[in-house]
Design an enzyme around this catalytic site. Structure first.
Site, PDB file in Angstrom:
ATOM      1  N   PHE A 138       0.847  -1.185  -0.027  1.00  0.00           N
ATOM      2  CA  PHE A 138      -0.057   0.134  -0.151  1.00  0.00           C
ATOM      3  C   PHE A 138       0.887   1.236   0.101  1.00  0.00           C
ATOM      4  O   PHE A 138       1.826   1.471   0.647  1.00  0.00           O
ATOM      5  CB  PHE A 138      -0.748  -0.044   1.380  1.00  0.00           C
ATOM      6  CG  PHE A 138      -1.954   1.147   1.098  1.00  0.00           C
ATOM      7  CD1 PHE A 138      -3.029   1.384   0.455  1.00  0.00           C
ATOM      8  CD2 PHE A 138      -1.425   2.240   2.011  1.00  0.00           C
ATOM      9  CE1 PHE A 138      -3.948   2.163   0.462  1.00  0.00           C
ATOM     10  CE2 PHE A 138      -2.370   3.337   1.848  1.00  0.00           C
ATOM     11  CZ  PHE A 138      -3.571   3.465   1.105  1.00  0.00           C
ATOM     12  N   ASP A 223       9.099   2.776   1.536  1.00  0.00           N
ATOM     13  CA  ASP A 223       8.056   3.373   2.105  1.00  0.00           C
ATOM     14  C   ASP A 223       7.814   2.990   3.324  1.00  0.00           C
ATOM     15  O   ASP A 223       7.312   2.127   3.823  1.00  0.00           O
ATOM     16  CB  ASP A 223       6.663   2.841   1.459  1.00  0.00           C
ATOM     17  CG  ASP A 223       5.549   3.896   1.704  1.00  0.00           C
ATOM     18  OD1 ASP A 223       5.467   4.127   2.659  1.00  0.00           O
ATOM     19  OD2 ASP A 223       4.398   3.423   1.120  1.00  0.00           O
ATOM     20  N   LYS A 252       2.515   9.999   8.530  1.00  0.00           N
ATOM     21  CA  LYS A 252       1.764   9.292   9.386  1.00  0.00           C
ATOM     22  C   LYS A 252       2.554   9.995  10.878  1.00  0.00           C
ATOM     23  O   LYS A 252       2.353  11.265  11.088  1.00  0.00           O
ATOM     24  CB  LYS A 252       1.717   7.945   9.544  1.00  0.00           C
ATOM     25  CG  LYS A 252       0.706   7.580   8.564  1.00  0.00           C
ATOM     26  CD  LYS A 252       0.120   6.162   8.682  1.00  0.00           C
ATOM     27  CE  LYS A 252      -0.989   5.873   7.495  1.00  0.00           C
ATOM     28  NZ  LYS A 252      -0.418   5.048   6.404  1.00  0.00           N
TER      29      LYS A 252
END
Ligand SMILES: *Cc1c(COP(=O)(O)O)cnc(C)c1O
Length: 404
Positions: A138, A223, A252
């Site tokens: 993702f 990532d 995040k």
């Protein structure tokens, strides 16, 4: 006075792309939240791995309010002190020589993928544009990032999608060997697949990707939007593996709840992001960077990072105790405070059913796909809250087991 908004207003006024729980939290402190009715919850979800210092951490509130009284926004026509300070901290604490800022993880990846292509174009020509990523990966919800992501449902119906992207099997080096060639510009990987089921990469896999990238003059992109900023018990998860990427994306937890994303890279690669090649109005916004600086410098301390390792053990022990009683899980995995528990055969596909049951008991948890219960709490969640949260989880599990 207008009445308080309700959950029904969501269905009336907002696009139907989410289906939020019934409760509407209105206040948070540490690892506890309260909803409109004053019901209290323990938060093991952390806003999906974002609230790394819990809710309303004093250091973040202080940084945000101090900056709110200085300057909010300038655009990239000017630079600003908070962005310069945050970039310097990130560079000094990581492999990177240069930082780029944006406002989300998806944007950070968009920048990373564009930079990888542009770097290959600058040095080798446009034929070298192939991106290798992984099934179940993702990377965000923009059209480029859903295309690089490895969950076809996220790009279904949005085509034509960008081309030149192929997907290998996570933790399977042979599958990468079959796809990689001299036209490959980048291999993109999450060191811990988050949304895909909380699966850490193996040491051999990460080392092998580095070697393959070097052989084919491709860039290795990590990532770390979910796995970064202390989540795994080190500042970034690559530090556990001792393997350095060419580009790393972060978001995040970097803002602890304030929207910010970043891309880190080296002096070898950064020049391809030359003036005019890429940008974002809000990228490097002073408010976001002031909070990011406070979050980074608070989290990247032995006190917080050692605490993550200790709390990991506590979570694992509690989950194992629950599992011995109810046989709910096939495997408990993850690193630091990114923890996944895969459902056993008897409870296959039922992870999501636990969410509302846990909420009823006053506990917020997450899933990663239909079969993995996920927890991404604050890195400083008090041990008493872990105890209490696990007691509440057990009550929810009792209900789930009773139903089936
Ligand atoms: C959440 C996430 C993203 C997307 O971040 P947004 O801020 O939602 O755009 C990208 N990559 C990983 C690994 C993530 O977990």
């Amino acid at each position: 006075m207008a009445a308080s908004p309700t959950r029904d207003d969501f269905d009336h006024y907002m696009t139907p792309n989410y289906s939020p729980q019934q409760a509407i939290p209105v206040r948070g402190e540490g690892s506890r939240l309260w909803d409109q009715e004053g019901r209290e919850y323990i938060d093991f979800a952390g806003g999906i791995a974002v609230n790394a210092l819990g809710h309303c951490h004093p250091a973040l509130v202080k940084a945000l309010t101090a900056q709110a009284n200085q300057v909010w926004h300038l655009s990239n026509v000017f630079t600003n002190e908070p962005a310069l300070k945050l970039a310097r901290e990130l560079v000094e604490r990581t492999f990177a020589d240069k930082a780029y800022f944006c406002s989300s993880g998806g944007e950070a990846n968009e920048a990373a993928f564009k930079l990888a292509r542009r770097w290959a174009y600058d040095h080798f020509g446009e034929k070298k544009h192939k991106i290798i990523s992984f099934k179940q990966a993702f990377h965000g919800r923009t059209l480029f990032t859903v295309s690089v992501g490895g969950q076809p449902k996220y790009s279904e119906g949005f085509g034509p999608v960008p081309g030149g992207i192929v997907h290998a099997e996570f933790n399977n080096l042979d599958s990468v060997r079959e796809l990689i060639d001299d036209d490959t510009c980048a291999v993109v990987v999450e060191p811990i697949q988050g949304e895909g089921g909380v699966t850490p990469a193996t040491q051999d896999f990460i080392e092998g990707l580095r070697e393959l990238c070097d052989q084919h003059l491709a860039l290795l992109v990590f990532d770390e939007v979910q796995s970064g900023v202390g989540r795994s018990g080190k500042l970034y998860t690559y530090m556990h593996y001792g393997v350095t990427p060419d580009i790393l994306t972060t978001a995040k937890a970097l803002g602890g709840g304030f929207p910010i994303g970043g891309m880190l890279t080296t002096d070898r690669v950064a020049p391809s992001l030359a003036v005019g090649t890429h940008g974002s109005t809000y990228g490097g916004n002073p408010l976001a960077c002031a909070v990011g600086h406070a979050a980074l410098t608070t989290i990247d301390t032995p006190e917080v990072l050692d605490g993550v390792a200790r709390r990991h053990e506590l979570f694992r022990e509690h989950l194992e105790v629950i599992n011995r009683k109810y046989g709910l899980f096939k495997e408990i995995r993850g690193m630091g405070l990114l923890i996944g528990a895969e459902m056993s055969e008897a409870f296959e596909g039922k992870a999501r059913e636990l969410l509302p049951l846990a909420l009823e008991q006053g506990l917020m948890i997450l899933v990663a796909g239909p079969n993995v219960l996920r927890m991404a709490p604050s890195l400083v969640v008090p041990e008493a809250d872990i105890q209490e949260g696990m007691a509440r989880l057990e009550l929810a599990v009792e209900q789930l087991v009773g139903q089936s």
